[in-house]
Design a protein around this motif. Structure first.
Motif, PDB file in Angstrom:
ATOM      1  N   LYS A  35       0.842  -1.201   0.000  1.00 10.91           N
ATOM      2  CA  LYS A  35       0.000   0.000   0.000  1.00 10.91           C
ATOM      3  C   LYS A  35       0.878   1.252   0.000  1.00 10.91           C
ATOM      4  O   LYS A  35       0.577   2.249  -0.677  1.00 10.91           O
ATOM      5  CB  LYS A  35      -0.913  -0.020   1.230  1.00 10.91           C
ATOM      6  CG  LYS A  35      -2.038   1.000   1.187  1.00 10.91           C
ATOM      7  CD  LYS A  35      -2.974   0.800   2.361  1.00 10.91           C
ATOM      8  CE  LYS A  35      -4.213   1.682   2.222  1.00 10.91           C
ATOM      9  NZ  LYS A  35      -5.064   1.298   1.094  1.00 10.91           N
ATOM     10  N   ALA A  36       1.976   1.195   0.711  1.00 15.56           N
ATOM     11  CA  ALA A  36       2.897   2.330   0.777  1.00 15.56           C
ATOM     12  C   ALA A  36       3.530   2.591  -0.589  1.00 15.56           C
ATOM     13  O   ALA A  36       3.567   3.726  -1.067  1.00 15.56           O
ATOM     14  CB  ALA A  36       3.971   2.055   1.826  1.00 15.56           C
ATOM     15  N   VAL A  37       4.028   1.541  -1.219  1.00 23.28           N
ATOM     16  CA  VAL A  37       4.702   1.684  -2.514  1.00 23.28           C
ATOM     17  C   VAL A  37       3.741   2.219  -3.564  1.00 23.28           C
ATOM     18  O   VAL A  37       4.082   3.100  -4.364  1.00 23.28           O
ATOM     19  CB  VAL A  37       5.313   0.340  -2.960  1.00 23.28           C
ATOM     20  CG1 VAL A  37       5.795   0.423  -4.401  1.00 23.28           C
ATOM     21  CG2 VAL A  37       6.462  -0.063  -2.039  1.00 23.28           C
ATOM     22  N   ARG A  38       2.508   1.720  -3.567  1.00 20.56           N
ATOM     23  CA  ARG A  38       1.529   2.157  -4.569  1.00 20.56           C
ATOM     24  C   ARG A  38       1.150   3.635  -4.409  1.00 20.56           C
ATOM     25  O   ARG A  38       0.626   4.248  -5.341  1.00 20.56           O
ATOM     26  CB  ARG A  38       0.272   1.291  -4.487  1.00 20.56           C
ATOM     27  CG  ARG A  38       0.444  -0.100  -5.079  1.00 20.56           C
ATOM     28  CD  ARG A  38      -0.825  -0.908  -4.920  1.00 20.56           C
ATOM     29  NE  ARG A  38      -0.719  -2.226  -5.537  1.00 20.56           N
ATOM     30  CZ  ARG A  38      -1.063  -2.498  -6.792  1.00 20.56           C
ATOM     31  NH1 ARG A  38      -1.533  -1.525  -7.569  1.00 20.56           N
ATOM     32  NH2 ARG A  38      -0.957  -3.718  -7.276  1.00 20.56           N
ATOM     33  N   SER A  39       1.412   4.205  -3.233  1.00 22.15           N
ATOM     34  CA  SER A  39       1.083   5.616  -3.011  1.00 22.15           C
ATOM     35  C   SER A  39       2.182   6.553  -3.483  1.00 22.15           C
ATOM     36  O   SER A  39       2.017   7.778  -3.432  1.00 22.15           O
ATOM     37  CB  SER A  39       0.856   5.854  -1.508  1.00 22.15           C
ATOM     38  OG  SER A  39       2.097   5.814  -0.792  1.00 22.15           O
ATOM     39  N   MET A  40       3.303   6.022  -3.958  1.00 22.89           N
ATOM     40  CA  MET A  40       4.484   6.827  -4.262  1.00 22.89           C
ATOM     41  C   MET A  40       4.612   7.128  -5.760  1.00 22.89           C
ATOM     42  O   MET A  40       3.997   6.460  -6.599  1.00 22.89           O
ATOM     43  CB  MET A  40       5.747   6.102  -3.774  1.00 22.89           C
ATOM     44  CG  MET A  40       5.739   5.807  -2.288  1.00 22.89           C
ATOM     45  SD  MET A  40       7.198   4.876  -1.750  1.00 22.89           S
ATOM     46  CE  MET A  40       8.471   6.142  -1.894  1.00 22.89           C
ATOM     47  N   LEU A  41       5.446   8.114  -6.071  1.00 19.97           N
ATOM     48  CA  LEU A  41       5.843   8.447  -7.432  1.00 19.97           C
ATOM     49  C   LEU A  41       7.337   8.200  -7.583  1.00 19.97           C
ATOM     50  O   LEU A  41       8.076   8.174  -6.589  1.00 19.97           O
ATOM     51  CB  LEU A  41       5.516   9.909  -7.754  1.00 19.97           C
ATOM     52  CG  LEU A  41       4.036  10.308  -7.664  1.00 19.97           C
ATOM     53  CD1 LEU A  41       3.891  11.811  -7.908  1.00 19.97           C
ATOM     54  CD2 LEU A  41       3.185   9.519  -8.648  1.00 19.97           C
ATOM     55  N   VAL A  42       7.783   8.030  -8.820  1.00 20.12           N
ATOM     56  CA  VAL A  42       9.188   7.725  -9.073  1.00 20.12           C
ATOM     57  C   VAL A  42      10.077   8.854  -8.540  1.00 20.12           C
ATOM     58  O   VAL A  42       9.824  10.036  -8.788  1.00 20.12           O
ATOM     59  CB  VAL A  42       9.438   7.520 -10.577  1.00 20.12           C
ATOM     60  CG1 VAL A  42      10.926   7.329 -10.862  1.00 20.12           C
ATOM     61  CG2 VAL A  42       8.654   6.316 -11.077  1.00 20.12           C
ATOM     62  N   GLY A  43      11.136   8.480  -7.808  1.00 21.93           N
ATOM     63  CA  GLY A  43      12.056   9.442  -7.220  1.00 21.93           C
ATOM     64  C   GLY A  43      11.698   9.862  -5.818  1.00 21.93           C
ATOM     65  O   GLY A  43      12.475  10.527  -5.124  1.00 21.93           O
ATOM     66  N   GLU A  44      10.532   9.449  -5.373  1.00 23.73           N
ATOM     67  CA  GLU A  44      10.056   9.857  -4.049  1.00 23.73           C
ATOM     68  C   GLU A  44      10.723   9.048  -2.935  1.00 23.73           C
ATOM     69  O   GLU A  44      10.970   7.854  -3.078  1.00 23.73           O
ATOM     70  CB  GLU A  44       8.538   9.677  -3.981  1.00 23.73           C
ATOM     71  CG  GLU A  44       7.919   9.996  -2.631  1.00 23.73           C
ATOM     72  CD  GLU A  44       6.420   9.715  -2.599  1.00 23.73           C
ATOM     73  OE1 GLU A  44       5.922   9.270  -1.551  1.00 23.73           O
ATOM     74  OE2 GLU A  44       5.757   9.924  -3.653  1.00 23.73           O
ATOM     75  N   THR A  45      10.998   9.715  -1.833  1.00 22.45           N
ATOM     76  CA  THR A  45      11.432   9.062  -0.593  1.00 22.45           C
ATOM     77  C   THR A  45      10.449   9.438   0.500  1.00 22.45           C
ATOM     78  O   THR A  45      10.189  10.633   0.711  1.00 22.45           O
ATOM     79  CB  THR A  45      12.850   9.483  -0.192  1.00 22.45           C
ATOM     80  OG1 THR A  45      13.761   9.178  -1.247  1.00 22.45           O
ATOM     81  CG2 THR A  45      13.298   8.757   1.075  1.00 22.45           C
ATOM     82  N   SER A  46       9.894   8.440   1.184  1.00 19.55           N
ATOM     83  CA  SER A  46       8.902   8.693   2.226  1.00 19.55           C
ATOM     84  C   SER A  46       9.148   7.778   3.409  1.00 19.55           C
ATOM     85  O   SER A  46       9.796   6.726   3.295  1.00 19.55           O
ATOM     86  CB  SER A  46       7.478   8.478   1.701  1.00 19.55           C
ATOM     87  OG  SER A  46       7.146   9.440   0.716  1.00 19.55           O
ATOM     88  N   VAL A  47       8.631   8.205   4.565  1.00 14.06           N
ATOM     89  CA  VAL A  47       8.674   7.369   5.759  1.00 14.06           C
ATOM     90  C   VAL A  47       7.238   6.975   6.104  1.00 14.06           C
ATOM     91  O   VAL A  47       6.313   7.797   6.029  1.00 14.06           O
ATOM     92  CB  VAL A  47       9.357   8.098   6.937  1.00 14.06           C
ATOM     93  CG1 VAL A  47       8.664   9.406   7.263  1.00 14.06           C
ATOM     94  CG2 VAL A  47       9.413   7.198   8.165  1.00 14.06           C
ATOM     95  N   PHE A  48       7.050   5.696   6.448  1.00 15.68           N
ATOM     96  CA  PHE A  48       5.720   5.150   6.726  1.00 15.68           C
ATOM     97  C   PHE A  48       5.704   4.535   8.125  1.00 15.68           C
ATOM     98  O   PHE A  48       6.671   3.870   8.539  1.00 15.68           O
ATOM     99  CB  PHE A  48       5.349   4.079   5.712  1.00 15.68           C
ATOM    100  CG  PHE A  48       5.269   4.579   4.295  1.00 15.68           C
ATOM    101  CD1 PHE A  48       4.078   5.058   3.776  1.00 15.68           C
ATOM    102  CD2 PHE A  48       6.392   4.581   3.488  1.00 15.68           C
ATOM    103  CE1 PHE A  48       4.002   5.525   2.477  1.00 15.68           C
ATOM    104  CE2 PHE A  48       6.335   5.034   2.184  1.00 15.68           C
ATOM    105  CZ  PHE A  48       5.137   5.519   1.672  1.00 15.68           C
ATOM    106  N   LEU A  49       4.617   4.748   8.824  1.00 15.12           N
ATOM    107  CA  LEU A  49       4.397   4.117  10.122  1.00 15.12           C
ATOM    108  C   LEU A  49       3.292   3.086   9.962  1.00 15.12           C
ATOM    109  O   LEU A  49       2.168   3.414   9.565  1.00 15.12           O
ATOM    110  CB  LEU A  49       3.990   5.164  11.164  1.00 15.12           C
ATOM    111  CG  LEU A  49       3.608   4.633  12.546  1.00 15.12           C
ATOM    112  CD1 LEU A  49       4.766   3.856  13.180  1.00 15.12           C
ATOM    113  CD2 LEU A  49       3.162   5.775  13.468  1.00 15.12           C
ATOM    114  N   PHE A  50       3.620   1.811  10.222  1.00 14.29           N
ATOM    115  CA  PHE A  50       2.667   0.714  10.045  1.00 14.29           C
ATOM    116  C   PHE A  50       2.273   0.145  11.398  1.00 14.29           C
ATOM    117  O   PHE A  50       3.124  -0.040  12.287  1.00 14.29           O
ATOM    118  CB  PHE A  50       3.292  -0.424   9.228  1.00 14.29           C
ATOM    119  CG  PHE A  50       3.752  -0.015   7.854  1.00 14.29           C
ATOM    120  CD1 PHE A  50       2.852   0.247   6.838  1.00 14.29           C
ATOM    121  CD2 PHE A  50       5.106   0.090   7.571  1.00 14.29           C
ATOM    122  CE1 PHE A  50       3.279   0.618   5.578  1.00 14.29           C
ATOM    123  CE2 PHE A  50       5.554   0.449   6.316  1.00 14.29           C
ATOM    124  CZ  PHE A  50       4.637   0.720   5.315  1.00 14.29           C
TER     125      PHE A  50
END
Length: 460
Positions: free
Chosen positions: A133-148
């Motif tokens: 779900k986290a990966v599908r929310s991203m765009l190419v080149g993006e870096t994000s932090v997720f709390l699961f």
């Protein structure tokens, strides 16, 4: 017993001049090993180049800066570096790097570095639900932090001791690359977004065809160009942009087909390719296409139509040398193989079974000239011949080892977009015959169709 020799390595070389005068002292390198090779020093990869992100001491503080990614609150997200491009879907294969941390842990419990990313087909990813779900929310080149929460990750039990039971975790994720997933098997022309795949295949076929043409393997090049044409005609187009790309490719392919067919002396097929260029509005404004069309028309004895195209090509092209050479050849052939002479001497009535002596003489001259002319492949006879005259021409052709074929369908040689006179156009009701140096005469229909006789390509 064979004496074993011993070798030594010197720390420095010998000076022969000093050796024969004052002498030398030999220093032996006792650490030398002749099996050793100098190797470049290996630099240890720094931790910062492998691990994304940093430890998190308190998840509650991080959570205050994050936004919900789902209605249940199982996934929260904070973008650290913006990406770009189109959103991801099942048709994408992505490359991701990530690092996973427990609360208060100084080292990540799961790492996938930037240098060796995880490659995932989103149609069948195999990722944990939260991470997918986290990966599908991203765009190419993006870096994000997720709390699961544990609900979408490792569950209530976990996998002790490495995976804690009922534990939340933080993942730093970087989306490095996204491509359309390569599909196996033949292209399904009914599939959505299919032009993208066809476009890639056509470019490969075009490139291979050009290579074959340069090596003078013209039949093989033709096969690849025609396959590319077939695929472009069959594919589905999403918008005007795709239609424009398709049209440009078709123009290149039909142009190359015309060149190839003229090279192997199949002028009727070259004419058909040029008719398709005309349909794409790329004949009468294209000097190179007119030149190839004129060559094909000259080879089948359509001298007037060929001359009109050459004279128009002269106005469009800067380099007129080839056009002038072709025009000279055309006028020479027109003089030696003038079909209209048999009509001038054709004084018999349509129903008469007797033909004049003058007609016979002109037919003899025409057929001999055609046979000896290496620049002509086919010579279309004028319309209006009666049955006796057709029979006589056929008789002379048999004697001279030529073929006399009825043309089943016709290329409208004079029909164009430049208001050129249509006085020579052939009526559909008229039967047309041609002198031919080959047995098979391909049939062509000019009404927006392309038929390749004795082959596997039919485009309607």
């Amino acid at each position: 017993m064979e004496r074993k020799s011993t070798t030594f390595a010197l720390e420095s070389g010998l000076d022969l001049r000093q050796l024969v005068t004052s002498g030398s002292v030999l220093h032996i390198n006792e650490d030398y090993d002749d099996n050793n090779c100098i190797e470049p020093a290996k630099t240890k990869e720094s931790k910062s180049s492998v691990v994304i992100g940093q430890p998190v001491s308190d998840f509650r503080e991080l959570e205050k800066t994050m936004t919900l990614l789902d209605d249940n609150g199982f996934v929260k997200k904070k973008i650290l570096e913006e990406g770009g491009g189109l959103p991801l879907s099942d048709s994408n294969t992505v490359s991701v790097a990530f690092s996973g941390y427990w609360q208060g842990s100084l080292e990540p419990f799961d790492v996938c570095s930037i240098h060796k990313p995880l490659v995932v087909d989103l149609m069948n990813s195999g990722l944990l639900p939260g991470l997918e779900k986290a990966v599908r929310s991203m765009l190419v080149g993006e870096t994000s932090v997720f709390l699961f929460t544990h609900d979408l990750m490792y569950g209530e039990m976990g996998v002790p001791p490495r995976i804690k039971p009922k534990a939340n975790c933080v993942f730093y994720v970087k989306l490095l690359k996204s491509i359309l997933t390569q599909k196996d098997g033949t292209i399904d022309f009914a599939e959505p977004n299919m032009f993208h795949r066809v476009h890639h295949e056509v470019k490969m076929l075009f490139s291979s065809g050009m290579t074959l043409f340069k090596t003078k393997n013209h039949p093989a090049a033709i096969q690849l160009f025609r396959k590319a044409v077939f695929m472009l005609h069959k594919c589905r187009l999403a918008d005007e942009k795709e239609e424009s790309v398709q049209e440009k490719l078709l123009i290149k392919l039909y142009m190359n087909l015309a060149v190839c067919y003229n090279t192997i002396k199949q002028p009727l097929k070259a004419c058909t390719a040029c008719n398709e260029l005309r349909r794409l509005n790329s004949l009468w404004n294209n000097g190179k296409a007119l030149y190839q069309n004129a060559k094909a028309l000259r080879m089948i004895g359509q001298f007037d139509a060929a001359e009109k195209r050459l004279r128009r090509a002269m106005k469009l092209c800067d380099n007129k040398e080839d056009i002038e050479t072709e025009l000279t050849l055309l006028l020479k052939n027109k003089e030696s193989c003038n079909q209209s002479r048999i009509l001038v001497n054709n004084v018999s009535e349509a129903g008469c079974t007797v033909i004049s002596k003058d007609f016979k003489n002109e037919v003899e001259k025409l057929i001999i000239s055609f046979k000896e002319n290496v620049d002509l492949c086919q010579l279309v006879m004028p319309s209006g011949l009666n049955s006796a005259e057709v029979a006589y021409i056929k008789h002379v052709c048999i004697r001279e080892n030529l073929f006399f074929n009825k043309i089943k369908a016709n290329v409208n040689f004079e029909k164009d977009d430049s208001n050129i006179s249509d006085e020579m156009n052939i009526k559909e009701s008229d039967e047309k015959y041609a002198l031919d140096k080959y047995e098979a005469v391909s049939t062509y229909d000019d009404e927006n169709s392309l038929k390749w006789e004795n082959d596997d390509l039919i485009i309607f």
